[in-house]
Design a protein around this motif. Structure first.
Motif, short mmCIF file in Angstrom:
data_model
loop_
_atom_site.label_atom_id
_atom_site.label_comp_id
_atom_site.label_asym_id
_atom_site.label_seq_id
_atom_site.Cartn_x
_atom_site.Cartn_y
_atom_site.Cartn_z
N GLN A 82 0.82 -1.22 0.00
CA GLN A 82 0.00 0.00 0.00
C GLN A 82 0.85 1.27 0.00
O GLN A 82 0.35 2.34 0.31
CB GLN A 82 -0.93 0.00 1.23
N ASN A 83 2.13 1.13 -0.35
CA ASN A 83 3.04 2.28 -0.40
C ASN A 83 3.10 3.02 0.94
O ASN A 83 3.01 4.25 1.01
CB ASN A 83 2.64 3.26 -1.51
N VAL A 84 3.25 2.23 2.01
CA VAL A 84 3.34 2.80 3.35
C VAL A 84 4.57 3.71 3.42
O VAL A 84 5.68 3.32 3.03
CB VAL A 84 3.44 1.67 4.40
N ARG A 85 4.39 4.93 3.92
CA ARG A 85 5.47 5.93 3.87
C ARG A 85 6.55 5.66 4.92
O ARG A 85 7.72 6.04 4.74
CB ARG A 85 4.90 7.33 4.05
N SER A 86 6.15 5.08 6.06
CA SER A 86 7.10 4.88 7.15
C SER A 86 6.87 3.50 7.77
O SER A 86 5.72 3.10 7.99
CB SER A 86 6.93 5.97 8.22
N THR A 87 7.96 2.80 8.04
CA THR A 87 7.83 1.46 8.62
C THR A 87 8.81 1.30 9.78
O THR A 87 9.84 1.99 9.86
CB THR A 87 8.10 0.36 7.59
N LEU A 88 8.47 0.38 10.64
CA LEU A 88 9.39 -0.07 11.69
C LEU A 88 9.29 -1.60 11.72
O LEU A 88 8.21 -2.14 11.94
CB LEU A 88 9.01 0.50 13.07
N THR A 89 10.39 -2.28 11.45
CA THR A 89 10.39 -3.74 11.50
C THR A 89 11.19 -4.19 12.71
O THR A 89 12.24 -3.63 13.04
CB THR A 89 10.97 -4.37 10.23
N VAL A 90 10.67 -5.21 13.38
CA VAL A 90 11.29 -5.78 14.57
C VAL A 90 11.34 -7.29 14.36
O VAL A 90 10.46 -7.84 13.69
CB VAL A 90 10.47 -5.46 15.85
N ASN A 91 12.35 -7.95 14.93
CA ASN A 91 12.46 -9.38 14.65
C ASN A 91 11.64 -10.27 15.59
O ASN A 91 11.80 -11.49 15.59
CB ASN A 91 13.93 -9.82 14.66
N ASN A 92 10.75 -9.68 16.39
CA ASN A 92 9.82 -10.49 17.18
C ASN A 92 8.60 -9.65 17.56
O ASN A 92 8.66 -8.41 17.54
CB ASN A 92 10.50 -11.06 18.43
N TYR A 93 7.52 -10.33 17.91
CA TYR A 93 6.26 -9.64 18.20
C TYR A 93 6.31 -8.85 19.51
O TYR A 93 5.54 -7.91 19.68
CB TYR A 93 5.10 -10.65 18.24
#
Length: 303
Positions: free
Chosen positions: A211-222
């Protein structure tokens, strides 16, 4: 072959050090060294390469260590079964599950089990890697898919879905998305699609990122995703079982969710009569039944 020497050899090979093995066995370093030399002489071979940083198994030592490891596993199994013939539930129980489920659902509920069986010693191993239950890497597992290994007793516990959640403060400040396209103006918090996780979660994340998200934060666990959501950083992709323990989170885009993910409890067939396994299994089932009942009541109240 001398069983005592084999026991000492296994401890040394496992520790990689005469000193550490001696501490574990409550023997002096010289006593351990004498036993290893005697074993090498009886086999007419060298079992270890000696280095300043420790001991390294030779090829012959590797072969013997494989044999003593298999013997040790069988002895642990026999010991567990003997202990389980007693009336009381006690001793060590090795439990493995994913980091998220173990940290966020299982661990907070273990007090109920300890209240009933205070002498139980649980070794909770949280990792995405599937441990080998028949080889006794663990006694019991809770997994996010049906186990494929043979000789396992398995029980389906429940189904979960990955959904979108945000804190009330975040929604008050940035607004509530009404469509998938609205996510483009929000920060999406999730695991990386390539991180170890259930396929359903990875597919949902891929759909959202499209959805062309402008900003993301990825983490390696929930756990990290949850903390970011609670501290108002954005909209997070989280398993739905968290909604009960964190009721202040609000679900976003309720029509968006992953397919169902089955949760299974499994343990080796040879531990069928284990009282420790039975105690843990019954505890988990009681917690799951109570969880299902509360969820059903919530859905009825909403409907």
């Amino acid at each position: 072959m001398d069983w005592d020497k084999l026991r000492i050899f296994h401890a040394v090979a496992d520790a990689g050090s005469l000193t550490h093995a001696g501490e574990a066995l409550h023997l002096s370093q010289s006593a351990v060294s004498r036993q290893i030399r005697a074993l090498e002489e009886s086999l007419d071979t060298t079992l270890f390469h000696r280095h300043a940083r420790g001991l390294i198994l030779t090829e012959q030592g590797e072969l013997l260590f494989e044999a003593t490891s298999a013997m040790n596993t069988r002895l642990e199994t026999a010991t567990a079964r003997i202990r389980d013939s007693e009336d009381e539930v006690f001793g060590e129980l090795k439990v493995t599950t994913t980091f998220a489920f173990g940290t966020l659902w299982l661990a907070p509920r273990l007090g109920t089990l300890y209240d009933k069986y205070p002498d139980l010693k649980i070794d909770l191993m949280l990792e995405e890697r599937v441990l080998d239950l028949p080889m006794r890497e663990a006694d019991v597992a809770i997994r996010m898919k049906e186990p494929s290994q043979a000789d396992l007793i398995r029980r389906r516990l429940m189904n979960i879905r990955m959904r979108l959640y945000a804190s009330p403060d975040y929604l008050a400040q940035f607004g509530r998305p009404e469509t998938l396209a609205d996510l483009a103006s929000h920060r999406l918090i999730s695991q990386s699609p390539s991180a170890p996780q259930v396929l359903a979660g990875a597919l949902l994340i891929q759909q959202l990122l499209a959805q062309n998200v402008r900003s993301t934060l990825t983490v390696n666990n929930y756990y990290g995703v949850l903390q970011a959501v609670l501290f108002n950083l954005g909209i997070g992709v989280l398993p739905d079982y968290l909604s009960e323990d964190f009721p202040n989170m609000e679900r976003v885009l309720p029509e968006v969710e992953s397919v169902e993910v089955p949760v299974f409890l499994a343990y080796p067939e040879e531990l069928r009569h284990s009282k420790r396994i039975a105690a843990f299994r019954d505890f988990v089932l009681e917690e799951v039944i109570a969880y299902r009942k509360r969820r059903a009541e919530e859905r009825t109240a909403i409907g």
